[in-house]
Design an enzyme around this catalytic site. Sequence first.
Site, PDB file in Angstrom:
ATOM      1  N   GLY A 140       0.817  -1.220   0.000  1.00  0.00           N
ATOM      2  CA  GLY A 140       0.000   0.000   0.000  1.00  0.00           C
ATOM      3  C   GLY A 140       0.844   1.260   0.000  1.00  0.00           C
ATOM      4  O   GLY A 140       2.054   1.205   0.245  1.00  0.00           O
TER       5      GLY A 140
ATOM      6  N   ASP B   7       5.434  -5.512   5.695  1.00  0.00           N
ATOM      7  CA  ASP B   7       5.791  -6.846   6.200  1.00  0.00           C
ATOM      8  C   ASP B   7       5.791  -7.886   5.079  1.00  0.00           C
ATOM      9  O   ASP B   7       6.717  -8.698   4.976  1.00  0.00           O
ATOM     10  CB  ASP B   7       4.858  -7.258   7.347  1.00  0.00           C
ATOM     11  CG  ASP B   7       3.380  -7.208   6.960  1.00  0.00           C
ATOM     12  OD1 ASP B   7       3.031  -6.471   6.017  1.00  0.00           O
ATOM     13  OD2 ASP B   7       2.585  -7.923   7.586  1.00  0.00           O
TER      14      ASP B   7
ATOM     15  N   THR C  68       6.200  -7.343   1.885  1.00  0.00           N
ATOM     16  CA  THR C  68       7.318  -7.028   0.985  1.00  0.00           C
ATOM     17  C   THR C  68       8.641  -7.538   1.555  1.00  0.00           C
ATOM     18  O   THR C  68       9.486  -8.075   0.819  1.00  0.00           O
ATOM     19  CB  THR C  68       7.409  -5.502   0.783  1.00  0.00           C
ATOM     20  OG1 THR C  68       6.150  -5.035   0.335  1.00  0.00           O
ATOM     21  CG2 THR C  68       8.488  -5.134  -0.204  1.00  0.00           C
TER      22      THR C  68
ATOM     23  N   ILE D 251       2.266   2.471   6.937  1.00  0.00           N
ATOM     24  CA  ILE D 251       1.747   3.461   7.891  1.00  0.00           C
ATOM     25  C   ILE D 251       1.115   2.777   9.093  1.00  0.00           C
ATOM     26  O   ILE D 251       0.893   3.393  10.108  1.00  0.00           O
ATOM     27  CB  ILE D 251       0.747   4.456   7.264  1.00  0.00           C
ATOM     28  CG1 ILE D 251      -0.375   3.741   6.562  1.00  0.00           C
ATOM     29  CG2 ILE D 251       1.433   5.440   6.366  1.00  0.00           C
ATOM     30  CD1 ILE D 251      -1.527   4.661   6.277  1.00  0.00           C
ATOM     31  N   ASP D 252       0.830   1.478   8.971  1.00  0.00           N
ATOM     32  CA  ASP D 252       0.255   0.785  10.124  1.00  0.00           C
ATOM     33  C   ASP D 252       1.271   0.649  11.271  1.00  0.00           C
ATOM     34  O   ASP D 252       0.903   0.350  12.392  1.00  0.00           O
ATOM     35  CB  ASP D 252      -0.221  -0.622   9.732  1.00  0.00           C
ATOM     36  CG  ASP D 252      -1.447  -0.583   8.835  1.00  0.00           C
ATOM     37  OD1 ASP D 252      -1.929   0.524   8.552  1.00  0.00           O
ATOM     38  OD2 ASP D 252      -1.905  -1.657   8.407  1.00  0.00           O
TER      39      ASP D 252
ATOM     40  N   GLY E  98      -5.200   0.502   9.973  1.00  0.00           N
ATOM     41  CA  GLY E  98      -4.610  -0.324  11.017  1.00  0.00           C
ATOM     42  C   GLY E  98      -5.281  -1.676  10.978  1.00  0.00           C
ATOM     43  O   GLY E  98      -6.287  -1.922  11.621  1.00  0.00           O
ATOM     44  N   ARG E  99      -4.724  -2.530  10.127  1.00  0.00           N
ATOM     45  CA  ARG E  99      -5.328  -3.834   9.893  1.00  0.00           C
ATOM     46  C   ARG E  99      -5.219  -4.728  11.127  1.00  0.00           C
ATOM     47  O   ARG E  99      -6.195  -5.263  11.605  1.00  0.00           O
ATOM     48  CB  ARG E  99      -4.581  -4.505   8.741  1.00  0.00           C
ATOM     49  CG  ARG E  99      -5.406  -5.427   7.906  1.00  0.00           C
ATOM     50  CD  ARG E  99      -4.497  -6.306   7.081  1.00  0.00           C
ATOM     51  NE  ARG E  99      -3.787  -5.594   6.030  1.00  0.00           N
ATOM     52  CZ  ARG E  99      -4.193  -5.489   4.778  1.00  0.00           C
ATOM     53  NH1 ARG E  99      -5.332  -6.024   4.437  1.00  0.00           N
ATOM     54  NH2 ARG E  99      -3.466  -4.880   3.882  1.00  0.00           N
TER      55      ARG E  99
ATOM     56  N   GLU F 101      -9.387   0.225  11.612  1.00  0.00           N
ATOM     57  CA  GLU F 101     -10.179  -0.620  10.701  1.00  0.00           C
ATOM     58  C   GLU F 101     -10.221  -2.096  11.116  1.00  0.00           C
ATOM     59  O   GLU F 101     -11.175  -2.801  10.813  1.00  0.00           O
ATOM     60  CB  GLU F 101      -9.642  -0.516   9.265  1.00  0.00           C
ATOM     61  CG  GLU F 101      -8.212  -1.005   9.153  1.00  0.00           C
ATOM     62  CD  GLU F 101      -7.650  -0.977   7.746  1.00  0.00           C
ATOM     63  OE1 GLU F 101      -8.425  -0.995   6.786  1.00  0.00           O
ATOM     64  OE2 GLU F 101      -6.413  -0.950   7.630  1.00  0.00           O
TER      65      GLU F 101
ATOM     66  N   TYR G 179      -7.874   6.638   2.746  1.00  0.00           N
ATOM     67  CA  TYR G 179      -6.835   6.846   1.729  1.00  0.00           C
ATOM     68  C   TYR G 179      -6.261   8.252   1.778  1.00  0.00           C
ATOM     69  O   TYR G 179      -5.151   8.478   1.298  1.00  0.00           O
ATOM     70  CB  TYR G 179      -7.383   6.499   0.338  1.00  0.00           C
ATOM     71  CG  TYR G 179      -7.692   5.022   0.235  1.00  0.00           C
ATOM     72  CD1 TYR G 179      -6.649   4.088   0.175  1.00  0.00           C
ATOM     73  CD2 TYR G 179      -8.995   4.549   0.270  1.00  0.00           C
ATOM     74  CE1 TYR G 179      -6.913   2.722   0.140  1.00  0.00           C
ATOM     75  CE2 TYR G 179      -9.261   3.187   0.231  1.00  0.00           C
ATOM     76  CZ  TYR G 179      -8.221   2.278   0.170  1.00  0.00           C
ATOM     77  OH  TYR G 179      -8.471   0.929   0.144  1.00  0.00           O
TER      78      TYR G 179
HETATM   79  N1  LIG Z   1       5.157 -14.510   2.368  1.00  0.00           N
HETATM   80  C1  LIG Z   1       5.492 -13.848   1.248  1.00  0.00           C
HETATM   81  N2  LIG Z   1       6.465 -14.322   0.447  1.00  0.00           N
HETATM   82  C2  LIG Z   1       6.804 -13.668  -0.682  1.00  0.00           C
HETATM   83  N3  LIG Z   1       6.233 -12.519  -1.083  1.00  0.00           N
HETATM   84  C3  LIG Z   1       5.264 -11.996  -0.328  1.00  0.00           C
HETATM   85  C4  LIG Z   1       4.836 -12.628   0.879  1.00  0.00           C
HETATM   86  N4  LIG Z   1       3.857 -11.881   1.417  1.00  0.00           N
HETATM   87  C5  LIG Z   1       3.671 -10.840   0.576  1.00  0.00           C
HETATM   88  N5  LIG Z   1       4.516 -10.900  -0.460  1.00  0.00           N
HETATM   89  C6  LIG Z   1       4.587  -9.950  -1.578  1.00  0.00           C
HETATM   90  O1  LIG Z   1       4.947  -8.659  -1.081  1.00  0.00           O
HETATM   91  C7  LIG Z   1       4.232  -7.650  -1.768  1.00  0.00           C
HETATM   92  C8  LIG Z   1       3.581  -6.730  -0.801  1.00  0.00           C
HETATM   93  O2  LIG Z   1       2.819  -7.439   0.162  1.00  0.00           O
HETATM   94  P1  LIG Z   1       1.495  -6.812   0.816  1.00  0.00           P
HETATM   95  O3  LIG Z   1       0.534  -6.475  -0.265  1.00  0.00           O
HETATM   96  O4  LIG Z   1       1.061  -7.699   1.886  1.00  0.00           O
HETATM   97  O5  LIG Z   1       1.974  -5.395   1.358  1.00  0.00           O
HETATM   98  P2  LIG Z   1       3.015  -5.039   2.488  1.00  0.00           P
HETATM   99  O6  LIG Z   1       4.386  -5.085   1.954  1.00  0.00           O
HETATM  100  O7  LIG Z   1       2.754  -5.892   3.685  1.00  0.00           O
HETATM  101  O8  LIG Z   1       2.659  -3.525   2.738  1.00  0.00           O
HETATM  102  P3  LIG Z   1       1.391  -2.927   3.520  1.00  0.00           P
HETATM  103  O9  LIG Z   1       0.734  -4.034   4.276  1.00  0.00           O
HETATM  104  O10 LIG Z   1       1.971  -1.895   4.400  1.00  0.00           O
HETATM  105  O11 LIG Z   1       0.541  -2.342   2.458  1.00  0.00           O
HETATM  106  C9  LIG Z   1       3.253  -8.326  -2.693  1.00  0.00           C
HETATM  107  O12 LIG Z   1       3.722  -8.203  -4.013  1.00  0.00           O
HETATM  108  C10 LIG Z   1       3.235  -9.774  -2.229  1.00  0.00           C
HETATM  109  O13 LIG Z   1       3.062 -10.700  -3.282  1.00  0.00           O
HETATM  110  O1  LIG Z   2      -6.812  -0.812  -0.212  1.00  0.00           O
HETATM  111  P1  LIG Z   2      -5.406  -1.255  -0.145  1.00  0.00           P
HETATM  112  O2  LIG Z   2      -4.501  -0.528  -1.067  1.00  0.00           O
HETATM  113  O3  LIG Z   2      -5.257  -2.729  -0.235  1.00  0.00           O
HETATM  114  O4  LIG Z   2      -4.854  -0.844   1.273  1.00  0.00           O
HETATM  115  C1  LIG Z   2      -5.508  -1.040   2.484  1.00  0.00           C
HETATM  116  C2  LIG Z   2      -4.568  -1.547   3.525  1.00  0.00           C
HETATM  117  O5  LIG Z   2      -3.319  -0.938   3.471  1.00  0.00           O
HETATM  118  C3  LIG Z   2      -2.833  -0.697   4.772  1.00  0.00           C
HETATM  119  O6  LIG Z   2      -2.759   0.673   4.954  1.00  0.00           O
HETATM  120  C4  LIG Z   2      -1.462  -1.246   4.944  1.00  0.00           C
HETATM  121  O7  LIG Z   2      -0.614  -0.523   4.102  1.00  0.00           O
HETATM  122  C5  LIG Z   2      -3.852  -1.302   5.718  1.00  0.00           C
HETATM  123  O8  LIG Z   2      -4.028  -0.576   6.876  1.00  0.00           O
HETATM  124  C6  LIG Z   2      -5.074  -1.329   4.877  1.00  0.00           C
HETATM  125  O9  LIG Z   2      -5.925  -2.386   5.259  1.00  0.00           O
HETATM  126 MG   LIG Z   3       1.335  -5.695   5.276  1.00  0.00          MG
END
Ligand SMILES: Nc1ncnc2c1ncn2[C@@H]1O[C@H](COP(=O)(O)OP(=O)(O)OP(=O)(O)O)[C@@H](O)[C@H]1O
Ligand SMILES: O=P(O)(O)OC[C@H]1O[C@](O)(CO)[C@@H](O)[C@@H]1O
Ligand SMILES: [Mg+2]
Length: 455
Positions: free
Chosen positions: A61, A150, A152, A179-180, A224-225, A279, A335
Amino acid sequence: TGTSVLICIRQYFVDEDDTVPQKVVVQKNSRRGVHFRRAGPRQRVNFESDEVKACIVSCGGLCPGLNTVIRELVCGLAHMYNVNNIFGIQNGYKGFYSSNYVAITPKTVNDIHKRGGTVLGTSRGGHDTKKIVDNIQDRGINQVYIIGGDGTQKGAYEIYKEIRKRGLKVAVAGVPKTIDNDIAIIDKSFGFDSAVEEAQRAINSAHVEACSAENGIGLVKLMGRYSGFIAMYATLASRDVDCCLIPESPFYMDGEGGLLQYVERRLKENKHMVIVVAEGAGQDIIAKSIPASDQLDASGNKLLLDIGLWLTHKIKDHFKSKKMEMTIKYIDPTYMIRAIPSNAADNVYCTLLAHSAIHGAMAGYSFTVGMVNGRHAYIPFYRVTSTRNKVKITDRMWARLLSSTNQPSFLRQKDIDEAREADRLTNKPPLPPVANQNVAKAFDQSASASSNGEI
Ligand SMILES: Nc1ncnc2c1ncn2[C@@H]1O[C@H](COP(=O)(O)OP(=O)(O)OP(=O)(O)O)[C@@H](O)[C@H]1O
Ligand SMILES: O=P(O)(O)OC[C@H]1O[C@](O)(CO)[C@@H](O)[C@@H]1O
Ligand SMILES: [Mg+2]
């Protein structure tokens, strides 16, 4: 050799043996505990300037400050290490294998820190380790900068392991973003302060609406998931909030000590009130009245039910049944709080994170960079991916919030016992992955020779 390090950083070299402790509050007879390598420029680097081919990707996100990190990675590589071969990967992990790599220079990123979002684009899903590393290998990339949350960082760890398996001389540097604020070990993630600041605007509006109505309630839903940090800090900053609900602190609606009773009491006392809800809060209680859909996003994250809307209806129904006049205004700035550019403090933080990431990658390490107890450090991937940072409801910060809002804790003894047990378990350090102890050490002096990252 250190020949490519420019004069300007030479006088600030970090001693190879400098470490940053994970815990600063310890007891007299505590064990030494986990220490991480201190981030910063090294006398010995592992790449010549003209040998470096770097790429940058942003995933997950949005978060205020993404563009600042991208800008400072590009400018830092160019200005501190004379590296000019830098590419942007478009739209997250899938961009490694499905889009063209875009050449970026200090000139092309000069102004981007003033904009929200990410100029590289971002996405969820699409992490195919083999395809990603094939492309890194085929294109001769040897420094990979990965900005994301996390999920990523888990993906970065997979890339790192595959790179090690293939014996490539490639450094993988994770820059944690969310941002969480749910990433473990680090003090806080960049963009968090900006998000909390922006949330004030929504809370102020809720307060104005609530004060201007008879028995007015302003309800604000914040992101804040799994972790309620934004809600907690936005509440503490505002002073207008009467009740803050977060995923970590269970609550109940009906009966003695429940939320509805508290709302009623507050309205009778003050004639208005403001509620902030994260949330991810109360998902268990909504699921009891609305069948959960169990839908996932492209990364496998559970899609949440709208707690704000649900609470609005519940509160309205309650007062209707009591024949009590009231007005509730629901504000969902979700957003809006993450699509803004970063504030001044976050801009500085982003700059330092980017510089620390560059110094570590130039030294040949692979890591997630982060501030730990006020000092920048190189943290092994598995440490940041094995747990999630959450608000500890048994901790003093949550107690401060409760005394600031004067809300009931809504906790039963069972909830407190469960929280204490969870704290006990999270305080146990995660074990390095058994199958690959070397990887768990997480630092590479070069792609082939590994050195211990935790000292
Ligand atoms: N366990 C995993 N192993 C490999 N890649 C992963 C894993 N979990 C998530 N990813 C990859 O990391 C990228 C980002 O993951 P996700 O959408 O969960 O966002 P994030 O990095 O946790 O950020 P945020 O939760 O703050 O938006 C995605 O492209 C996803 O495919
Ligand atoms: O609608 P999107 O882009 O999946 O993002 C929503 C999620 O992104 C987060 O901000 C984590 O980046 C969560 O708090 C929220 O649930
Ligand atoms: Mg995440």
